[in-house]
Design an enzyme around this catalytic site. Structure first.
Site, short mmCIF file in Angstrom:
data_model
loop_
_atom_site.label_atom_id
_atom_site.label_comp_id
_atom_site.label_asym_id
_atom_site.label_seq_id
_atom_site.Cartn_x
_atom_site.Cartn_y
_atom_site.Cartn_z
N HIS A 1 0.85 -1.19 0.00
CA HIS A 1 0.00 0.00 0.00
C HIS A 1 0.89 1.24 0.00
O HIS A 1 2.00 1.23 0.53
CB HIS A 1 -0.93 0.03 1.21
CG HIS A 1 -0.21 -0.14 2.52
ND1 HIS A 1 0.22 -1.37 2.98
CD2 HIS A 1 0.17 0.75 3.46
CE1 HIS A 1 0.83 -1.23 4.13
NE2 HIS A 1 0.83 0.06 4.45
N HIS B 1 0.97 5.35 1.11
CA HIS B 1 0.34 6.39 1.93
C HIS B 1 0.37 7.69 1.14
O HIS B 1 1.46 8.15 0.75
CB HIS B 1 1.13 6.62 3.22
CG HIS B 1 1.22 5.43 4.13
ND1 HIS B 1 0.53 5.35 5.32
CD2 HIS B 1 1.94 4.28 4.04
CE1 HIS B 1 0.82 4.20 5.92
NE2 HIS B 1 1.68 3.54 5.17
P1 DGP Z 1 2.18 0.57 7.24
O1 DGP Z 1 2.73 0.85 8.60
O2 DGP Z 1 2.92 1.26 6.12
O3 DGP Z 1 2.00 -0.92 7.01
O4 DGP Z 1 0.73 1.22 7.24
C1 DGP Z 1 -0.43 0.58 7.65
C2 DGP Z 1 -1.45 1.63 7.89
O5 DGP Z 1 -2.73 1.00 7.95
C3 DGP Z 1 -1.31 2.40 9.21
O6 DGP Z 1 -1.06 3.76 8.92
C4 DGP Z 1 -2.65 2.26 9.91
C5 DGP Z 1 -3.54 1.72 8.83
N1 DGP Z 1 -4.56 0.80 9.28
C6 DGP Z 1 -4.35 -0.33 10.02
N2 DGP Z 1 -5.50 -0.98 10.21
C7 DGP Z 1 -6.47 -0.24 9.58
C8 DGP Z 1 -7.87 -0.40 9.40
O7 DGP Z 1 -8.50 -1.35 9.88
N3 DGP Z 1 -8.52 0.57 8.69
C9 DGP Z 1 -7.86 1.64 8.15
N4 DGP Z 1 -8.59 2.52 7.46
N5 DGP Z 1 -6.52 1.80 8.27
C10 DGP Z 1 -5.86 0.89 8.99
#
Ligand code: DGP
Length: 110
Positions: A96, A98
């Site tokens: 993913h 950001h």
């Molecule tokens: P990373 O650390 O790059 O793997 O980013 C994962 C991101 O995913 C972190 O910024 C928080 C987000 N995240 C984790 N769980 C959920 C969720 O259930 N819903 C949403 N919208 N974001 C989430």
């Protein structure tokens, strides 16, 4: 076992989806680090950059980022980040990007 993000893509877990097309789905991060913080996720499950296939849905992330940045009104700029592995700070094993905006970003990142 589908990843957390696949469950969001399949609407099994709720999320604030702001954009989707045949290749990617984008939704607001649960723990925003900027006024605009959107995750852009390829529909195809890929663990991360280290496992990137030569072709696939990930190729559409950049174009989606541009489209979303425009629709979010990020005319002053924004940042696109991919965290890879432990040192990169990756916590979800489904590739993913950001998209961060709405404030001035710092450099170097932490
Ligand atoms: P990373 O650390 O790059 O793997 O980013 C994962 C991101 O995913 C972190 O910024 C928080 C987000 N995240 C984790 N769980 C959920 C969720 O259930 N819903 C949403 N919208 N974001 C989430």
């Amino acid at each position: 076992m589908p990843t957390l993000f696949t469950k969001i893509i399949q609407r099994e877990i709720p999320a604030d989806i702001v954009y989707e097309d045949d290749h990617v789905v984008a939704f607001r991060d649960l723990d925003p680090q900027a006024p605009v913080h959107i995750l852009i996720v390829p529909r195809q499950e890929v663990d991360g950059l280290a496992e990137l296939p030569e072709t696939g849905d990930h190729l559409y992330i950049l174009n989606a980022a541009k489209t979303i940045a425009e629709s979010e009104g990020l005319t002053s700029g924004y940042r696109l980040v991919i965290n890879q592995g432990v040192h990169g700070g990756q916590s979800v094993q489904h590739l993913h990007a950001h998209l961060l905006g709405g404030r001035k970003m710092n450099w170097p990142p932490g």
